[in-house]
Design a protein around this motif. Sequence first.
Motif, short mmCIF file in Angstrom:
data_model
loop_
_atom_site.label_atom_id
_atom_site.label_comp_id
_atom_site.label_asym_id
_atom_site.label_seq_id
_atom_site.Cartn_x
_atom_site.Cartn_y
_atom_site.Cartn_z
N GLY A 64 2.87 -7.14 -5.53
CA GLY A 64 2.44 -7.97 -4.40
C GLY A 64 1.88 -7.11 -3.29
N ALA A 65 2.75 -6.54 -2.49
CA ALA A 65 2.31 -5.67 -1.40
C ALA A 65 3.48 -4.80 -0.97
CB ALA A 65 1.82 -6.51 -0.22
N GLU A 77 4.90 3.11 0.58
CA GLU A 77 3.56 3.25 0.00
C GLU A 77 3.55 4.40 -1.00
OE1 GLU A 77 4.37 2.99 3.17
OE2 GLU A 77 3.25 1.30 4.02
N LEU A 82 1.79 4.63 -4.71
CA LEU A 82 1.10 5.87 -5.07
C LEU A 82 1.83 6.60 -6.19
CD1 LEU A 82 -0.32 5.09 -2.38
CD2 LEU A 82 -0.58 7.51 -1.94
N ARG A 85 0.80 4.85 -9.44
CA ARG A 85 -0.58 5.23 -9.79
C ARG A 85 -0.60 6.61 -10.42
NH1 ARG A 85 -3.34 3.48 -4.10
NH2 ARG A 85 -3.53 1.25 -4.48
N ARG A 95 -12.25 -2.34 -7.67
CA ARG A 95 -12.18 -3.40 -6.67
C ARG A 95 -13.49 -4.19 -6.69
NH1 ARG A 95 -8.53 -1.12 -1.60
NH2 ARG A 95 -6.63 -1.16 -2.83
N ARG A 106 -12.91 3.48 -7.27
CA ARG A 106 -12.25 4.41 -6.35
C ARG A 106 -11.35 5.37 -7.13
NH1 ARG A 106 -7.31 2.04 -2.60
NH2 ARG A 106 -6.30 4.03 -2.20
N TYR A 113 -5.04 11.41 -0.53
CA TYR A 113 -3.82 10.68 -0.85
C TYR A 113 -2.90 11.46 -1.80
CZ TYR A 113 -5.69 6.42 1.31
OH TYR A 113 -6.19 5.49 2.20
N ASP A 215 -10.43 3.10 -0.19
CA ASP A 215 -9.43 2.25 0.45
C ASP A 215 -10.04 1.56 1.68
OD1 ASP A 215 -7.06 1.07 1.16
OD2 ASP A 215 -5.99 2.91 1.61
N PRO A 253 -3.23 -7.37 -5.10
CA PRO A 253 -4.23 -7.76 -4.10
C PRO A 253 -4.61 -6.52 -3.28
CG PRO A 253 -2.18 -9.03 -3.85
CD PRO A 253 -1.90 -7.95 -4.82
N VAL A 254 -5.83 -6.50 -2.75
CA VAL A 254 -6.24 -5.41 -1.87
C VAL A 254 -5.44 -5.47 -0.56
CG1 VAL A 254 -8.18 -4.56 -0.47
CG2 VAL A 254 -8.55 -5.15 -2.88
N HIS A 255 -5.04 -6.66 -0.16
CA HIS A 255 -4.37 -6.78 1.13
C HIS A 255 -3.01 -6.11 1.15
CE1 HIS A 255 -1.50 -9.82 -0.27
NE2 HIS A 255 -2.50 -10.56 -0.74
N1 GGG Z 1 -1.28 -4.71 -2.31
C1 GGG Z 1 -1.77 -3.60 -1.64
C2 GGG Z 1 -0.80 -2.92 -0.71
O1 GGG Z 1 0.37 -3.16 -0.69
N2 GGG Z 1 -1.39 -2.03 0.06
C3 GGG Z 1 -0.68 -1.18 0.95
C4 GGG Z 1 -1.43 0.10 1.15
O2 GGG Z 1 -1.40 0.66 2.21
N3 GGG Z 1 -2.11 0.58 0.12
C5 GGG Z 1 -2.80 1.80 0.17
C6 GGG Z 1 -3.65 1.99 -1.04
O3 GGG Z 1 -4.07 1.02 -1.66
O4 GGG Z 1 -3.91 3.13 -1.37
#
Ligand code: GGG
Length: 274
Positions: A64-65, A77, A82, A85, A95, A106, A113, A215, A253-255
């Motif tokens: 989610g986020a 984060e 990260l 990933r 994206r 990206r 990062y 980003d 989601p990008v958000h």
């Molecule tokens: N769903 C995306 C999220 O939680 N983004 C938080 C964030 O700061 N992401 C940094 C990134 O995508 O590298």
Amino acid sequence: MTRIAVLPGDGIGPEVVERALEELPRDADIVPVDAGARRYLATGEVLGTDEVARIAACDAVLLGAVGDPRVPDGVLERGILLRLRRELDLYVNLRPFPELGLVFVRENTEGLYCGAGSYRGDVAVETSINTAARVRRCARFAFELAEGRSGRVTLVHKTNVLEHAGRLWREVAEQEAARHPGVALGYEHADAAGYHLVRDPARFDVVLTDNLFGDLLSDVAAGVGDGIGRAASANLHPEPATRPTRCIGLFEPVHGSAPDLAGTGRADPAAAIA
Ligand code: GGG
């Protein structure tokens, strides 16, 4: 049966994920993972090594986020998103913005990062690591994607100032362009790319860029396009042959977590569903 690790995370994450789960096939095997601010504040833990292994053994991840103002910057984060990933080697962050006719590719594992740097109180150093092998595999993905689209890749960087990283990115992109004669390589500085995304997004098709610029500029594209609530992203390791785990990708989601919107019913779940 498809096994999907689900990390609702923080803020509006749980509510958009709850809605997205309704769209999954009924026979999907859901593996819930409790990772986020609530757990961190209660236990001091973010994500255990055993949990990363459990996630890696799934076919895909739905996130989610992450992010919460009660938790120091970076803990969630870096400790969740990260880390996954990097450990799952999901090196492409794709994206798409179909409403603008463009897509961001990206680089997702290094650049600014990468997590290298130091803080001394009076001096802060944030290191950007860029390796030819990692830039190349991302660039190759972008060129192969462009072959099936309009045949244009735009490298976005800041080569006039970030001369070392910029040189590596430019050289690798040019080498990949030579390997893909059907694809035209263009270039924009990141600041100019932001301007053009707002004024004339049609000049882009496949945007190849590094972790930070990708980003930032994908949020700009979301703002120009259908809005941040509708911008979806896929973190992928595209080649099955080199994929280090069973997991093909992490979808999010990008958000961000938008804590101010949590529980108001105003969060758009479209990007989590897409
Ligand atoms: N769903 C995306 C999220 O939680 N983004 C938080 C964030 O700061 N992401 C940094 C990134 O995508 O590298």
